[in-house]
Design a protein around this motif. Structure first.
Motif, PDB file in Angstrom:
ATOM      1  N   THR A  46       0.812  -1.222   0.000  1.00 54.97           N
ATOM      2  CA  THR A  46       0.000   0.000   0.000  1.00 54.97           C
ATOM      3  C   THR A  46       0.846   1.272   0.000  1.00 54.97           C
ATOM      4  OG1 THR A  46      -0.151  -0.113   2.431  1.00 54.97           O
ATOM      5  CG2 THR A  46      -1.950  -1.108   1.170  1.00 54.97           C
ATOM      6  N   ASN A  47       2.182   1.095  -0.086  1.00 56.72           N
ATOM      7  CA  ASN A  47       3.093   2.242  -0.098  1.00 56.72           C
ATOM      8  C   ASN A  47       2.879   3.165   1.096  1.00 56.72           C
ATOM      9  OD1 ASN A  47       4.368   1.582  -2.631  1.00 56.72           O
ATOM     10  ND2 ASN A  47       2.480   2.267  -3.642  1.00 56.72           N
ATOM     11  N   SER A  48       2.745   2.574   2.263  1.00 53.03           N
ATOM     12  CA  SER A  48       2.511   3.352   3.482  1.00 53.03           C
ATOM     13  C   SER A  48       3.719   4.200   3.846  1.00 53.03           C
ATOM     14  CB  SER A  48       2.183   2.418   4.646  1.00 53.03           C
ATOM     15  OG  SER A  48       1.011   1.684   4.407  1.00 53.03           O
ATOM     16  N   GLN A  49       3.437   5.378   4.381  1.00 48.71           N
ATOM     17  CA  GLN A  49       4.506   6.268   4.812  1.00 48.71           C
ATOM     18  C   GLN A  49       5.157   5.781   6.109  1.00 48.71           C
ATOM     19  OE1 GLN A  49       3.104  10.330   5.012  1.00 48.71           O
ATOM     20  NE2 GLN A  49       2.018  10.150   3.048  1.00 48.71           N
ATOM     21  N   GLU A  90      -3.917 -13.142   3.780  1.00 53.25           N
ATOM     22  CA  GLU A  90      -3.373 -13.973   2.707  1.00 53.25           C
ATOM     23  C   GLU A  90      -3.969 -13.595   1.356  1.00 53.25           C
ATOM     24  OE1 GLU A  90      -4.606 -15.080   5.495  1.00 53.25           O
ATOM     25  OE2 GLU A  90      -2.884 -15.965   6.544  1.00 53.25           O
ATOM     26  N   ASP A  91      -5.284 -13.305   1.346  1.00 50.34           N
ATOM     27  CA  ASP A  91      -5.948 -12.911   0.098  1.00 50.34           C
ATOM     28  C   ASP A  91      -5.455 -11.548  -0.386  1.00 50.34           C
ATOM     29  OD1 ASP A  91      -7.396 -15.240   0.052  1.00 50.34           O
ATOM     30  OD2 ASP A  91      -9.174 -14.377   0.996  1.00 50.34           O
ATOM     31  N   PHE A  92      -5.240 -10.636   0.552  1.00 49.70           N
ATOM     32  CA  PHE A  92      -4.732  -9.314   0.197  1.00 49.70           C
ATOM     33  C   PHE A  92      -3.358  -9.436  -0.464  1.00 49.70           C
ATOM     34  CE2 PHE A  92      -2.828  -5.212   0.576  1.00 49.70           C
ATOM     35  CZ  PHE A  92      -3.838  -4.279   0.729  1.00 49.70           C
ATOM     36  N   VAL A  93      -2.492 -10.248   0.137  1.00 48.12           N
ATOM     37  CA  VAL A  93      -1.137 -10.417  -0.383  1.00 48.12           C
ATOM     38  C   VAL A  93      -1.152 -11.090  -1.748  1.00 48.12           C
ATOM     39  CG1 VAL A  93       1.094 -11.539   0.002  1.00 48.12           C
ATOM     40  CG2 VAL A  93      -0.106 -10.453   1.917  1.00 48.12           C
ATOM     41  N   LEU A 121      -5.640  -3.635  -2.772  1.00 47.08           N
ATOM     42  CA  LEU A 121      -7.043  -3.643  -2.365  1.00 47.08           C
ATOM     43  C   LEU A 121      -7.951  -3.665  -3.593  1.00 47.08           C
ATOM     44  CD1 LEU A 121      -8.731  -3.528   0.254  1.00 47.08           C
ATOM     45  CD2 LEU A 121      -8.898  -1.066  -0.059  1.00 47.08           C
ATOM     46  N   ALA A 122      -7.569  -2.921  -4.617  1.00 50.04           N
ATOM     47  CA  ALA A 122      -8.378  -2.869  -5.838  1.00 50.04           C
ATOM     48  C   ALA A 122      -8.440  -4.232  -6.510  1.00 50.04           C
ATOM     49  CB  ALA A 122      -7.806  -1.836  -6.805  1.00 50.04           C
TER      50      ALA A 122
END
Length: 406
Positions: free
Chosen positions: A95-98, A368-371, A376-377
């Protein structure tokens, strides 16, 4: 009535849906570009509360020269340690979190708990004010021989050490229960509802008192929900979850079962409805002096893959029945600690009470599904992102976005 001095306050940063910004404008600042709100919240957790905060407290006790101070020399007196969780870094990259914000556990060094403390020895019962505030107790038990480090009782004997500490906790609980029963017997309930609660408290305390006199902890007594609620304000010490920390020499880390002292600790922990973990305080102390990239290599050379502190934190989570869910976006990826079995609205309340009050739904995807989806999209396109309602039971590792309106 004893005061429930079991609260802690922590500061948390939370991601909020944009449609609610007008409701919380005094607490949050809006970033139109990311369509998220970030604010500073304070979350409070009380003894035996249904919710938990980001920071849990674990009190460390132990007799002199058992390795208690050595084990936590990196976090003296009061130290907050991040809960190890490799999933945070994975989510952060996706998610490229800061920034990444892990859950944390606060270790509190409980000084003064020695033989005779309840009768004034050592620091007397000054340890009570600190130990009543913790969520669990970590009792460090010496399981190593070293002629250069003299044991307070002259010899290494885990069974005796455990008995000494537990007896002091029992004495404190007996004293508190005795005073409370005197008040209950002298007082008169104001109404029928108060009478029912007081009768439940009296019945529970009498059974707990019998168990304590028999050398058993309060947590060994089976109580119904009404009785549990009636006695929780006392924050009884032997009611708190206990983990016995078997402190061994570094040479025993790879195969601790060969250590007869460790076998004693395991047997006693089972009898006392408690957990147990094997660590080497000396190794933990040495790890703090090594660069991060050298720590894994050092542990591998000892025949182990993870530090004892990591194992201890996981054991604490397990004993307290806790689990983790995540929020993740451009601003931050964060781990949240909740009790297993919480519904989506209850889990949302850990971020902010308004999340539970105005709960609409929770957009949820398993870690696991997210990875596997990669974003998210993509998870939404593949049908892996679910819209869960108020009855949904949050699962370990869920990645969630709460929709609410108040």
């Amino acid at each position: 009535m004893a005061r429930a001095a079991c609260s802690s306050v922590v500061t948390a940063l939370s991601l909020l849906p944009s449609k609610s910004h007008h409701l919380l404008r005094n607490q949050f600042s809006f970033s139109g570009k990311s369509n998220k709100f970030v604010g500073v919240l304070t979350l409070e957790r009380r003894c035996f509360s249904s919710t938990v905060s980001m920071s849990l407290k674990a009190g460390i006790v132990g007799l002199p020269n058992v390795g208690k101070s050595t084990l936590f020399n990196a976090v003296p007196n009061v130290g907050i340690v991040a809960v190890p969780d490799s999933r945070l870094q994975v989510l952060s990259k996706l998610t490229n979190s800061q920034k990444v914000v892990p859950a944390s556990i606060e270790f509190v060094d409980i000084a003064g708990l020695v033989k005779g403390a309840s009768q004034g020895e050592g620091l007397g019962n000054k340890f009570l004010s600190h130990i009543r505030e913790v969520d669990s107790i970590l009792q460090v038990v010496r399981c190593f021989e070293d002629n250069d480090i003299v044991h307070v009782n002259g010899k290494v004997d885990p069974t005796s050490d455990i008995d000494v500490i537990n007896l002091e906790l029992i004495f404190c609980d007996l004293d508190q229960i005795g005073k409370r029963l005197d008040r209950l017997n002298k007082g008169k309930p104001k109404d029928s509802q108060s009478k029912v609660k007081e009768e439940a408290e009296k019945s529970a305390l009498q059974r707990i008192q019998e168990a304590l006199l028999d050398g058993k902890p309060a947590r060994s007594v089976a109580l119904n929900d009404l009785e549990k609620d009636a006695v929780k304000h006392l924050c009884l010490l032997t009611m708190k979850p206990m983990i016995y920390v078997a402190n061994v020499a570094e040479t025993d880390l790879a195969d601790p079962d060969k250590n007869s002292f460790v076998q004693q600790v395991k047997a006693l922990s089972s009898d006392l409805q408690s957990g147990h973990v094997v660590v080497s305080a000396q190794v933990e102390s040495e790890l703090t002096e090594l660069p991060l990239d050298e720590r894994t290599e050092y542990l591998n050379s000892l025949g182990v893959s993870e530090s004892g502190l990591g194992n201890l934190i996981r054991a604490t989570y397990s004993l307290l029945g806790l689990q983790t869910y995540f929020t993740s976006g451009e601003k931050e990826t964060r781990a949240w600690t909740i009790h297993a079995g919480m519904t989506a609205p209850q889990a949302a309340s850990v971020i902010h009470s308004d999340f539970e009050k105005g709960f609409i739904r929770a957009e949820t995807v398993a870690y696991e599904d997210f990875v596997s989806a990669g974003s998210l999209a993509a998870a939404r396109d593949k049908g892996l992102l679910r819209s869960e309602g108020k009855e949904y039971i949050v699962k370990e590792g869920d990645v969630m976005l709460f929709r609410f309106n108040v």
